[in-house]
Design an enzyme around this catalytic site. Structure first.
Site, PDB file in Angstrom:
ATOM      1  CD  GLU A   1      -3.191   0.429   2.016  1.00 43.91           C
ATOM      2  OE1 GLU A   1      -4.193  -0.374   1.841  1.00 43.91           O
ATOM      3  OE2 GLU A   1      -3.066   0.611   3.236  1.00 43.91           O
TER       4      GLU A   1
ATOM      5  CD  GLU B   1      -2.920   0.947  -4.241  1.00 47.18           C
ATOM      6  OE1 GLU B   1      -2.660   0.376  -3.038  1.00 47.18           O
ATOM      7  OE2 GLU B   1      -3.925   0.892  -5.065  1.00 47.18           O
TER       8      GLU B   1
ATOM      9  CB  CYS C   1      -6.939  -3.596   6.010  1.00 49.34           C
ATOM     10  SG  CYS C   1      -6.412  -1.956   6.174  1.00 49.34           S
TER      11      CYS C   1
ATOM     12  CB  SER D   1      -5.626   0.774  -1.320  1.00 49.59           C
ATOM     13  OG  SER D   1      -4.618  -0.586  -1.327  1.00 49.59           O
TER      14      SER D   1
ATOM     15  CE  LYS E   1     -10.258  -8.426   8.283  1.00 45.49           C
ATOM     16  NZ  LYS E   1      -9.801  -7.714   7.075  1.00 45.49           N
TER      17      LYS E   1
ATOM     18  CD  GLU F   1     -11.709  -9.263   3.021  1.00 48.68           C
ATOM     19  OE1 GLU F   1     -11.287  -9.542   4.084  1.00 48.68           O
ATOM     20  OE2 GLU F   1     -10.800  -8.338   2.776  1.00 48.68           O
TER      21      GLU F   1
ATOM     22  CD  GLU G   1     -14.310 -10.015  -5.308  1.00 44.79           C
ATOM     23  OE1 GLU G   1     -15.066 -10.809  -5.722  1.00 44.79           O
ATOM     24  OE2 GLU G   1     -14.549  -9.001  -4.740  1.00 44.79           O
TER      25      GLU G   1
ATOM     26  CB  CYS H   1      -9.393  -4.729  13.972  1.00 42.61           C
ATOM     27  SG  CYS H   1      -9.333  -4.042  12.272  1.00 42.61           S
TER      28      CYS H   1
END
Ligand SMILES: Cc1cc2nc3c(=O)[nH]c(=O)nc-3n(C[C@H](O)[C@H](O)[C@H](O)COP(=O)(O)O)c2cc1C
Ligand code: SF4
Ligand code: SF4
Ligand code: SF4
Ligand code: SF4
Ligand code: FES
Ligand code: FES
Ligand code: FES
Lengths: 536, 159, 583
Positions: C276, C279, C296, C316, C355, C358, C363, C500
């Site tokens: 990141e 990036e 994230c 990102s 999560k 996710e 993908e 988190c």
């Protein structure tokens, strides 16, 4: 102004409309024209005249003769006999049971009634602002704007002793002073016309019969507290009220009585109409505000109160239609005059709607403190069909039920609560001895189950349980334990529900258990209905 | 005021027009839903989505409001909605009998809709015409002082 | 000065009776009250007697006034309180023994505290079916007591406004729009409503059985990764107070449960910083698109896909550390250890419900297999440890397995709001300028302020960064960006308040105070670690040398980066324009 020798007032209140008054009015106009009397006799459609169950009702002036249940086929006779020959058509004046109203004169002369709020109802054509003005309309507003400071207006309201007629009986002057003293960018006046208490239809008929008095009062309130915008929140079912008040606003704006810079005083006031969509609880002021803001009509936690944190969080006065209806008179005649009516503690008049087992159902305005007996037997013509009085529920479905022993209790906002009941909105439901208490209780409770907003536990769950238990008793499955649970539950609801709906839902049950316990017990112990009328 | 009945196809434009008329404000939600219901007969999910989109407010809130008020319906209803008042003043004077007669005449229970889609039978809170109890309301029209015999005559007008 | 049960206390104006009483050690029972949420005042359990008031008043809402006299335990109060609780219980299943909230339920505790022995009303249930439409969250509407805490949470704190009261009176339910299932609506699956819920009406989907089964399967090589925020919270699940770090015992417990390898999401957190960070530098060099927004937090990603599809280009392309780990475990680690990736069962221990969603995104299978097979929340792992009878308190401290078990302090603070930003700045600064940071503590981005901002000089370039946690704050900062009212280069967004550590899968209770305590503990852990900058992690250097070759390179692109899907705010219906909100 043209001079007419006679006026025929045709009641245009909703109950009379339902009975076909429009056709009568048209027939009358037609008949007068046919006989060439239309230049001499004027037909006026008015607001409610009072005896709504006798509609269509018409009154012929100057004699003040009231004709009831007039049908189209009666019209030619009335014209022929009364308007042409001056002979009263006895056949249509009823059986004289409407004492004091049959010879309908200027309302001030009515024996038991005292018309302050209803002074124009049934006298003027509500769709004509000119007629309202001709009876001192908008003079009170002019007086406030030109002769009085806002604080003077509030002082007058305080001295008058007027308390809110929406149910909570809060002193109006004091309420206004909270909003007047609050500092904010904007303030609002809301007229609460969400009238939903079963058995109540006074606000509807006031709005239909004299819309301008409410608009004028709202502007006065606006001036007193420093608000420039007002709203009339009307329940969606009241289409005629909505129509009349909307038209009234247009007329007043056109004449500069509402809008910018009224009477060149620099004071501006605008009024809009908001429609409800079917929820009794929206009559509760904070629920009403939630609803106006586009939400579910659920009451807010108080404090803070609307007076300081209302519509859009701004200081807001919420007043009932009838409360407002008193205001122009109080301003014009002064607080001392107003205190001449009613009782010292509770001055003024109260508008009642009488329903149920009573000879004359309808709208009356009487001094505060009048006894129930006087209302039922002198104004209401007593109980029909030779039956006897069993109980009266005052204050609508959320009020208490009073037995015969209480007929001489003075009806005002302070005495009734001592009896476990309430004056509330002024609904009076009269029941004769043919009805079963438990059956009626079940009907009352069903109302609350349907109307609870569902926000707080005691009411959301409690109303359903009250209903469930009463239903159990009604079908003969009740136990004595149920009566004890009813009491504990009622206590919790009265003491802890978030708003007045849940707090008062148990009142009818509590009073019924107090005054008619034997009837409940008969259903429980003997599985028998003493009146033999309910489902048992 | 009445909006012309619109088909679901023109839903987007109809709702846009209704919202424009009342103003793009959450505060107008009740008035908007009222007009949307007049246009479609009830408040279908698509319409609620369109209202939410136009007012930029959460759909859940719009739905919460639509299900709170008894004059709104998120279920399809008959062409004519018959609302019967069975509150105490009407109850005392025979509302139950009216309900029985209505149910019988229409062949549906309270809350039901006839199979032909003509009538829906609902209860209502007090209509404020208790002076002429018992009363019912069909669409926007109120009828009072009713006896069971009046029912077939009134229904005939809508059949 | 107010008097409560005869005790006198001085409090500020505007204090509620509840707060004043707690100061005196008088704990008035509550149910709909939640310290972080708007007052509901719906349950009427906290009612007390106030002298001069006709009605009992809710202590949670009623402000004290001078000389007020309050009594909290009169017969009147007790009777009403009891009735109100019985009313709730009569409309609630008696399922405690089978309930996910058994022994951690506010309703159950209240019934115990008030000594309820009978319910005098007939029990009636709503009979609404379970909502199991999402991979993350299960709603059990029959257990809902309509307190509306979740409504306030979802609307005010998370800005998704998914849950609302529906209907009226006794039929009122709290439900997603149009009484759809959660999977049909614009839910972020953040799980914050679980923390709001006093009962078991909303909970995580329990996947422990799948893990137990894999552990028992000898053909499976079961690998687990532990997210940064779980080491600071697992103790709470096992009876410890918040704020203690249990990395060593956590690893030991996982080994006792039978995991073949216990590795660390912190490792891929460091990796995320490298990817990141590069990036960011690339986007700055190439003139955009900026701001770069962190990716994230899968709850934030799903929220963004529903509510800010126009801003997705700024997000990102880096996968979350969980998914980077998943992709590597079935490629890099498989090759490293010589295990067939099809035999690897990859479990992750997360503080997060989103999560779970996710991991099931289509993908997220760049290894050729589903990269992460099962996501366990801290609560689920707590349950497994308890069931297996592991004596957590007396476990020895053990170390993560290599190669994906080595990490830095920068990775540890990923679990707290501002942590990703701080970790990134530590690396970006040094990579961009080639200089060593004078101080690596970026205090401006720490703490529980809703939106935090800082400016950092990268050489002669002033970089403006913003940090938002909780989706309502995310919405605020994104609107500033959308309306061009504020210019940022880099924004960190975490779906959950506090980051988190306050994730939807964390131990119950999780409230603002506890979120803060857990976050602070992570900063302590960071300080105690020898390495505190991601680019100094030797295992990461080795990973690039052996496998990835270079940041943002071809392999990285294939395994570590992803793309996003525009989603509708509205449920699918016969309406042609909208698409499934949750595919
Ligand atoms: C359930 C409920 C229903 C109410 N309905 C009405 C109503 O229909 N009209 C009304 O004026 N006030 C109603 N009220 C009282 C209002 O909350 C408020 O007290 C009143 O509008 C204030 O006006 P007033 O001071 O002029 O009486 C209701 C209150 C409750 C709790
Ligand atoms: S008392 Fe009833 S109507 Fe009032 S807030 Fe509570 S649930 Fe709603
Ligand atoms: S939610 Fe609480 S009270 Fe209800 S069944 Fe579960 S543990 Fe028991
Ligand atoms: S998971 Fe998050 S977004 Fe979804 S309903 Fe719960 S709080 Fe709202
Ligand atoms: S789901 Fe939980 S938090 Fe939400 S209203 Fe129901 S009980 Fe309260
Ligand atoms: S409406 Fe006509 S008398 Fe009341
Ligand atoms: S009770 Fe039926 S109309 Fe009022
Ligand atoms: S905790 Fe105060 S009303 Fe629920």
């Amino acid at each position: 102004m043209r001079f007419y020798r006679s006026h025929v007032l045709v009641c245009g209140g909703t109950p009379c409309i339902l009975e076909g008054c429009k056709a009568v009015r048209d027939a009358l106009t037609e008949e007068l024209k046919r006989r060439g009397l239309d230049e001499e006799v004027r037909v006026v459609e008015t607001g409610c005249l009072g005896p709504c169950d006798l509609g269509p009702v018409i009154v012929v002036y100057p004699e003040g003769t009231l004709y009831e249940k007039v049908a189209v086929r009666d019209v030619s006779e009335i014209v022929e006999e009364h308007l042409l020959k001056g002979r009263i058509v006895r056949r249509l004046t009823g059986e004289g049971r409407l004492a004091g109203i049959v010879s309908y004169k200027e309302p001030e002369y009515l024996e038991c009634q005292e018309r302050i709020v209803l002074r124009n109802c049934g006298i003027i054509d509500p769709s004509s602002i000119e007629e309202y003005i001709a009876r001192d309309g908008y003079r009170a507003l002019a007086k406030c704007l030109t002769e009085m400071e806002p604080c003077d207006v509030i002082e007058v309201m305080k001295q008058s002793g007027l308390v809110g007629r929406g149910g909570a009986a809060f002193p109006t002057g004091l309420k206004w002073s909270f909003t007047a003293n609050a500092v904010a960018d904007e303030k609002f006046i809301i007229c609460n016309a969400d009238e939903g208490e079963p058995g109540t239809f006074k606000d509807r008929l006031i709005l239909e019969g004299d819309p301008h008095s409410i608009l004028e009062a709202m502007a006065i309130a606006g001036y007193a507290v420093g608000a420039e915008r007002g709203f009339v929140y009307i329940r969606g079912e009241y289409s005629l009220s909505i129509e009349r008040i909307t038209k009234g606003i247009e007329q007043a704006k056109a004449m500069g009585l509402l809008g910018r810079d009224i009477f060149g005083s620099g004071f501006s006031f605008d009024i809009e109409v908001r429609k409800g969509a079917g929820a009794y609880v929206c009559g509760e002021e904070t629920a009403l505000i939630e609803s106006m803001e586009g939400g579910r009509g659920e009451p807010r936690v108080k404090p803070p109160y609307p007076g300081t944190h209302g519509f859009l969080g701004m200081p807001t006065v919420v007043n009932n239609v009838e409360t407002l209806g008193n205001i122009p008179r109080i301003i014009l005649n002064g607080p001392v005059w107003y205190r001449g009516f009613g009782t010292p503690k509770c001055p003024g008049t109260k508008v009642f709607t009488m329903t149920g087992d009573i000879n004359s159902k309808g709208l009356i305005e009487v001094p505060m403190g009048i006894t129930l007996r006087k209302i039922i037997y002198e104004i209401g013509g007593g109980i029909p069909g030779g039956r006897s009085f069993k109980m009266a529920q005052t204050g609508g479905t959320s009020g208490g039920c009073l037995p015969g022993e209480m007929l001489d209790v003075p009806m005002d906002y302070f005495t009734l609560p001592e009896m476990g009941s309430a004056l509330g909105s002024g609904a009076l439901l009269i029941m004769d001895d043919s009805h079963c208490i438990v059956d009626i209780a079940e009907s009352f409770m069903r109302f609350f189950v349907r109307e609870s907003c569902g926000k707080c536990v005691p009411c959301r769950e409690g109303t359903a349980r009250l209903h469930h238990i009463v239903e159990k008793i009604a079908i003969g499955n009740g136990t004595y334990e149920d009566l004890r649970v009813l009491e504990d539950l009622s206590h919790a609801m009265q003491k802890t529900a978030l708003c007045g709906l849940g707090q008062s839902a148990p009142i009818p049950i509590m009073t019924m258990l107090k005054y008619f316990k034997d009837e409940f017990e008969a259903h429980i112990k003997d599985k028998l209905c003493p009146t033999g009328t309910c489902r048992l | 005021m009445d909006v012309m009945p619109a088909s679901l196809d023109s839903l987007e434009s109809t709702i846009k027009e209704i919202v424009a008329r009342h103003g793009r404000s959450e505060h107008e939600l009740l008035a908007i839903l009222d007009d949307v219901q007049r246009a479609f007969g009830y408040l279908p999910e698509n319409a609620l989505i369109e209202v939410a989109r136009n007012l930029d407010m959460p759909l859940g809130k719009v739905y919460g409001v639509a299900t709170f008020y008894t004059l709104f319906s998120v279920e399809p209803v008959g062409e004519h909605v018959i609302r019967v008042c069975e509150n105490a003043p009407c109850h005392l004077l025979g509302a139950d009998t009216l309900i029985d007669v209505l149910s019988q005449e229409l062949g549906i229970p309270m809350g039901g809709t006839t199979s032909c889609g003509k009538f829906t039978l609902k209860h209502t809170s007090c209509l404020g015409v208790c002076g002429v109890a018992p009363a019912i309301m069909i669409d926007d029209e109120v009828y009072g002082n009713l006896t069971p015999d009046d029912i077939p005559v009134i229904l005939e007008k809508y059949r | 000065m107010v008097t409560i049960d005869g005790l006198r206390v001085q409090v500020d104006a505007g204090t509620t009776i509840l707060e004043a009483a707690r100061k005196l050690g008088v704990d008035i029972p509550t149910l709909c009250h939640h310290p972080d949420l708007e007052v509901q005042a719906t349950c009427r359990i906290c009612v007390v007697e106030v002298e001069g008031e006709k009605l009992l008043q809710p202590a949670c809402a009623f402000p004290v006034r001078d000389n007020m006299v309050v009594r909290t335990n009169t017969p009147d109060v007790r009777s009403a309180r009891r009735v109100n609780l019985e009313l709730i219980l009569a409309h609630h299943p008696t399922d405690c023994l089978q309930c996910i909230r058994n022994r951690n339920c506010e309703l159950q505790a209240l019934a115990e505290r008030l000594g309820i022995r009978e319910v005098r009303f007939e029990r009636k249930l709503r009979g609404i079916p379970l909502d199991e439409s999402t991979p993350a969250i299960v709603r059990e509407p029959d257990k809902c007591i309509s307190c509306r805490r979740c409504v306030a949470m979802c609307r005010d704190v998370q800005a998704a406004a998914v849950l609302w009261p529906v209907g009226r009176g006794v039929d009122t339910v709290v439900a997603p729009a149009c009484e759809r299932e959660l999977g049909d609506v614009a839910c972020a699956l953040c799980g914050q409503c679980i923390h709001a819920c006093p009962v078991g009406a909303i909970a995580e989907r329990d996947d422990t059985e799948k893990v137990f089964r894999a552990l028992a399967d000898p053909t499976r090589h079961v690998v687990v990764q532990t997210a940064p925020a779980t080491r600071v919270s697992i103790g709470e699940e096992l009876g410890f107070p918040p704020g203690e770090i249990f990395t060593g015992k956590l690893v030991a417990a996982l080994r006792r449960l039978g995991f073949d390898k216990v590795m660390d999401t912190d490792f891929t957190a460091d990796l995320t910083i490298i990817e990141e960070g590069n990036e960011l530098l690339k986007r700055i060099k190439e003139g955009g698109p900026l701001p770069l927004i962190t990716s994230c937090s899968p709850g934030w990603i799903k929220f963004g896909e529903h509510f800010f599809p126009d801003l997705l280009e700024y997000v990102s392309t880096c996968k979350s550390p969980q998914q980077m780990f998943g992709a590597l475990v079935k490629t890099y680690y498989a090759r490293h250890s010589g295990i067939d990736p099809k035999d690897i069962f990859s479990v992750s221990l997360m503080p997060c419900t989103a999560k779970k969603f996710e991991a099931e995104r289509p993908e997220m299978a760049s290894s050729g297999y589903q990269d992460v097979d099962v996501v366990l929340t801290s609560r689920e792992l707590g349950r497994m440890i308890r069931e297996a009878g592991i004596d957590f308190a007396n476990l020895p401290d053990e170390e993560h397995d290599s190669p994906m078990g080595i990490s830095t302090g920068a990775a540890a603070i990923f679990g707290a709001t501002g942590g990703v930003m701080e970790a990134a700045l530590r690396t970006v600064y040094e990579v961009a300028t080639g200089l060593e940071l004078p101080s690596i503590d970026f205090q401006e981005v720490r703490g529980l302020e809703g939106i935090k901002e800082a400016e950092v000089m990268l050489g002669d370039m002033k970089v403006r960064v913003g940090v938002a946690h909780g989706l309502a704050n995310a919405k605020r900062i994104l609107e500033l960006v959308r309306d061009k009212e504020r210019v940022y280069h880099f924004i960190e967004i975490m779906a959950c308040p506090g980051g988190c550590v306050g994730g939807g899968g964390q131990p119950i209770p999780t409230n603002m105070e506890i979120r803060g305590i857990r976050g602070n503990a992570l900063y302590v852990a960071d300080r105690l670690l020898p390495l505190r900058k991601s680019h100094e992690n030797p295992a990461i250097k080795q990973l690039y040398e052996e496998f990835l070759m270079e940041p943002l390179g071809e392999v990285s692109h294939r395994l570590l980066h992803t793309h996003y899907t525009e989603r509708s705010k509205y449920p699918v219906s016969c309406y042609p324009m909208s698409q499934n909100a949750c595919d």
